[in-house]
Scaffold this motif. Structure first.
Motif, PDB file in Angstrom:
ATOM      1  N   GLY A  10       0.793  -1.224   0.000  1.00  0.00           N
ATOM      2  CA  GLY A  10       0.000   0.000   0.000  1.00  0.00           C
ATOM      3  C   GLY A  10       0.823   1.271   0.000  1.00  0.00           C
ATOM      4  O   GLY A  10       0.323   2.337   0.385  1.00  0.00           O
ATOM      5  N   CYS A  11       2.084   1.189  -0.431  1.00  0.00           N
ATOM      6  CA  CYS A  11       2.918   2.392  -0.508  1.00  0.00           C
ATOM      7  C   CYS A  11       2.294   3.383  -1.487  1.00  0.00           C
ATOM      8  O   CYS A  11       2.002   3.043  -2.631  1.00  0.00           O
ATOM      9  CB  CYS A  11       4.329   2.025  -0.964  1.00  0.00           C
ATOM     10  N   LYS A  12       2.108   4.622  -1.036  1.00  0.00           N
ATOM     11  CA  LYS A  12       1.488   5.652  -1.867  1.00  0.00           C
ATOM     12  C   LYS A  12       2.394   6.858  -2.104  1.00  0.00           C
ATOM     13  O   LYS A  12       1.989   7.814  -2.767  1.00  0.00           O
ATOM     14  CB  LYS A  12       0.174   6.123  -1.229  1.00  0.00           C
ATOM     15  N   ILE A  37       0.302   6.200  -7.044  1.00  0.00           N
ATOM     16  CA  ILE A  37       1.434   6.483  -6.158  1.00  0.00           C
ATOM     17  C   ILE A  37       2.062   7.810  -6.569  1.00  0.00           C
ATOM     18  O   ILE A  37       2.264   8.069  -7.761  1.00  0.00           O
ATOM     19  CB  ILE A  37       2.499   5.366  -6.246  1.00  0.00           C
ATOM     20  N   VAL A  38       2.378   8.644  -5.598  1.00  0.00           N
ATOM     21  CA  VAL A  38       3.137   9.862  -5.869  1.00  0.00           C
ATOM     22  C   VAL A  38       4.618   9.511  -5.804  1.00  0.00           C
ATOM     23  O   VAL A  38       5.105   9.030  -4.775  1.00  0.00           O
ATOM     24  CB  VAL A  38       2.811  10.973  -4.850  1.00  0.00           C
ATOM     25  N   VAL A  66      -0.183   8.509   4.709  1.00  0.00           N
ATOM     26  CA  VAL A  66       0.001   7.437   3.725  1.00  0.00           C
ATOM     27  C   VAL A  66       1.276   6.657   4.018  1.00  0.00           C
ATOM     28  O   VAL A  66       2.190   7.151   4.682  1.00  0.00           O
ATOM     29  CB  VAL A  66       0.056   7.988   2.280  1.00  0.00           C
ATOM     30  N   ARG A  67       1.331   5.449   3.499  1.00  0.00           N
ATOM     31  CA  ARG A  67       2.556   4.653   3.629  1.00  0.00           C
ATOM     32  C   ARG A  67       3.595   5.203   2.662  1.00  0.00           C
ATOM     33  O   ARG A  67       3.306   5.394   1.475  1.00  0.00           O
ATOM     34  CB  ARG A  67       2.268   3.185   3.349  1.00  0.00           C
ATOM     35  N   ALA A  71       8.542  -5.176   6.369  1.00  0.00           N
ATOM     36  CA  ALA A  71       9.098  -3.904   6.839  1.00  0.00           C
ATOM     37  C   ALA A  71       8.002  -2.852   6.965  1.00  0.00           C
ATOM     38  O   ALA A  71       7.932  -2.116   7.957  1.00  0.00           O
ATOM     39  CB  ALA A  71      10.192  -3.427   5.883  1.00  0.00           C
ATOM     40  N   PHE A  72       7.131  -2.767   5.962  1.00  0.00           N
ATOM     41  CA  PHE A  72       6.017  -1.815   6.030  1.00  0.00           C
ATOM     42  C   PHE A  72       5.092  -2.148   7.194  1.00  0.00           C
ATOM     43  O   PHE A  72       4.655  -1.254   7.933  1.00  0.00           O
ATOM     44  CB  PHE A  72       5.227  -1.830   4.717  1.00  0.00           C
ATOM     45  N   ASP A  73       4.782  -3.419   7.365  1.00  0.00           N
ATOM     46  CA  ASP A  73       3.838  -3.812   8.407  1.00  0.00           C
ATOM     47  C   ASP A  73       4.376  -3.490   9.800  1.00  0.00           C
ATOM     48  O   ASP A  73       3.668  -2.895  10.626  1.00  0.00           O
ATOM     49  CB  ASP A  73       3.528  -5.307   8.294  1.00  0.00           C
TER      50      ASP A  73
END
Length: 575
Positions: free
Chosen positions: A210-212, A238-239, A261-262, A343-345
């Motif tokens: 969900g990286c944005k 995604i930006v 955001v992630r 890593a994100f979680d």
């Protein structure tokens, strides 16, 4: 009768700008489409034109995970490639154009193929010599021309019809050249496979998490992920921002994360050095971010396009002050996806920075996987948003712990999603996020921000993976991109070896969760730590944490990855 085992290694050599990478990727696609297991890697100089580069492909009916020392076929477009004759296998050959290189070899293992003369006769430019040679080598392996057509069509699918037609003509030229040496390549009896490299693995992991927002300043070898995220930005909303430097990149990433955001950034060692203060800001404000640290040999500019594992302890200790972080070092493209996701979680769950540690060898290497590969990724939103945030009573961003709750960490709320305010500060702060000079508040904040987090994060760290004979008295231990070497050594038919691979490096897994691996190490007669750096950073980390000493080590720090044969030779030298 068992299936005939097929193992071949091809090296394509030449200058930058001669299509070495395209040719290498073409062979990787070709053999994987035919159902063979494929591993390929690149060796290239830090220049746009000239120099000497090579692309090496190993394909087999058996599993293949790592570089090989000895070569079955060398295809060279420069004189430097002729020097690899010392690495040829018993039946190995070198294919070259004597007129183009202005050098003729009398050795019967050298096969002169006048690529440029053939192209001239057909009215094509020299730029197509890599396609002619690709077809010629494919014909040596008795591969049906239709598969070669398909690979070239896929590679140049965005080109004009005229360019595609010229490439098809170049393929015909290669197949029409009469070669005395032919290899009747048996069928793999497998379905076609897919290829993944470390870049795509990290990109899939980030997007699936969900990286944005992704901000970076280009720096080899992290730039590939930056480009991948940019190429998929519109599709996945995604930006992607190219910042003016690494300081801006990480601070943009922190801002995006704080806003809800992630977010992720990527760099190499020199850029990471510039990010250190903002890394500490992430720790103090408890703003989750993921940082890709793609290693290359340092210090300073070092070897910009080479590989090393020299920043492990730096990643663990970077920044000022005490704050938790996780450091993961995936071993192959699939682990790149899975550990970027983890890593994100963990970053979001515990409101900390997470570092994904890769290197040039890993991000640029291609590995084959089954066509039906499924990568299970999780994307749980831990943030307070909208109505849930609005109904939250007396929100305090950095509220002290309530140990009566299962997870006493206060959730991170999204500013602007409620009439309630979200405060934080880079100075020490109270529960609401306002600056304080109170010593007792400081102690309570560290109890929550450091001790509780690190203790609970360790419970989520996976143990190392074990390969080979678990009862062997020879144990080889490594981390990160050396997974392929460890697996190949564990599979060798000459020597019984247990290989152990660590990918979740900080905090290290609890002793009770690593009991099997530690028992294998402690009960072995010979314990060897393998890593790509001069100072033995991984060895120091493991020995200090688990309080034992390796009997030996194998280290390489010339900017090149280990190959299977040199590691096996190193083990024999030790025992």
């Amino acid at each position: 009768m068992g299936r005939l085992c097929v193992k071949y290694t091809i090296r394509i050599c030449g200058e930058a700008g001669q299509g070495i990478q395209t040719t290498g990727e073409g062979f990787s696609r070709l053999f994987s489409s035919l159902g063979y297991n494929v591993f390929s890697f690149q060796d290239y100089e830090s220049r746009i034109r000239g120099g000497h580069n090579f692309y090496q492909i190993s394909f087999s009916t058996e599993e293949v995970y790592a570089p090989k020392k000895f070569l079955d076929l060398v295809l060279t477009f420069d004189k430097k490639g002729l020097e690899y004759k010392n690495l040829l296998s018993d039946e190995g050959i070198v294919i070259y154009d004597a007129n183009s290189l202005k050098q003729s070899e009398s050795d019967e293992r050298f096969v002169n193929c006048p690529f440029r003369e053939m192209l001239k006769d057909a009215g094509l430019k020299n730029i197509f010599e890599n396609v002619v040679s690709f077809a010629l080598v494919s014909n040596i392996f008795s591969i049906d021309k239709k598969y070669v057509y398909k690979v070239i069509q896929d590679i140049f699918s965005d080109k004009s019809e005229d360019i595609l037609e010229q490439n098809m003509k170049a393929i015909d030229i290669g197949y029409n050249f009469e070669m005395k040496k032919k290899i009747d390549l048996p069928s793999s009896n497998n379905e076609s496979k897919i290829l993944l490299d470390g870049v795509k693995g990290i990109g899939i992991g980030a997007i699936g998490s969900g990286c944005k927002f992704y901000a970076a300043y280009p720096m080899t070898p992290s730039t590939g992920v930056f480009q991948y995220m940019g190429a998929n930005a519109e599709k996945f909303n995604i930006v992607v921002e190219q910042a003016e430097d690494e300081l801006s990149a990480i601070n943009m990433t922190l801002g995006a994360s704080f806003a809800g955001v992630r977010a992720m950034t990527g760099t190499s060692g020199g850029g990471f050095a510039l990010m250190n203060e903002a890394l500490s800001l992430s720790g103090m404000t408890e703003t989750p971010i993921v940082i890709l640290l793609s290693q290359r040999p340092g210090p300073a500019t070092g070897f910009p396009t080479r590989t090393e594992q020299g920043e492990l302890l730096y990643a663990i200790n970077a920044g000022h002050g005490d704050f938790p972080r996780v450091v993961f070092a995936p071993g192959d493209p699939l682990e790149c996806a899975l550990l970027t996701n983890k890593a994100f979680d963990i970053s979001e769950k515990y409101q900390i920075p997470a570092i994904v540690l890769t290197d040039q060898h890993l991000v640029d290497s291609l590995c084959s996987y089954e066509k039906d590969l499924k990568i299970d990724l999780q994307n749980q939103d831990y943030r307070l948003r909208s109505a849930e945030f609005e109904s939250y009573q007396d929100y305090k961003r950095h509220k002290f712990l309530d140990f009566s709750k299962n997870n006493p960490l206060y959730p991170l709320a999204v500013p602007g999603d409620s009439r309630q305010l979200v405060f934080t500060d880079s100075d020490e702060h109270d529960e609401e996020g306002h600056i304080t000079e109170d010593g007792e508040v400081r102690k309570k904040q560290l109890e929550r921000r450091y001790f509780w987090k690190i203790e609970n994060i360790r419970k989520e760290i996976s143990p190392p993976k074990i390969y080979g004979n678990k009862n062997s008295k020879i144990v080889l231990v490594g981390f990160g991109s050396n997974l392929g070497i460890l697996r190949e050594i564990a599979n060798n038919k000459k020597l019984s070896i247990c290989a152990i691979h660590y990918s979740e490096l900080f905090p290290l897994p609890l002793r009770e969760n690593s009991e099997e691996a530690l028992n294998n190490i402690l009960n072995a007669y010979v314990t060897i730590c393998i890593e790509n750096n001069a100072s033995g950073q991984f060895q120091k980390l493991i020995e200090s944490e688990y309080r034992f000493k390796f009997s030996n080590n194998i280290r390489k720090f010339d900017g090149r990855p280990f190959n299977y044969d040199e590691v096996l030779e190193g083990i024999y030298a030790i025992i």
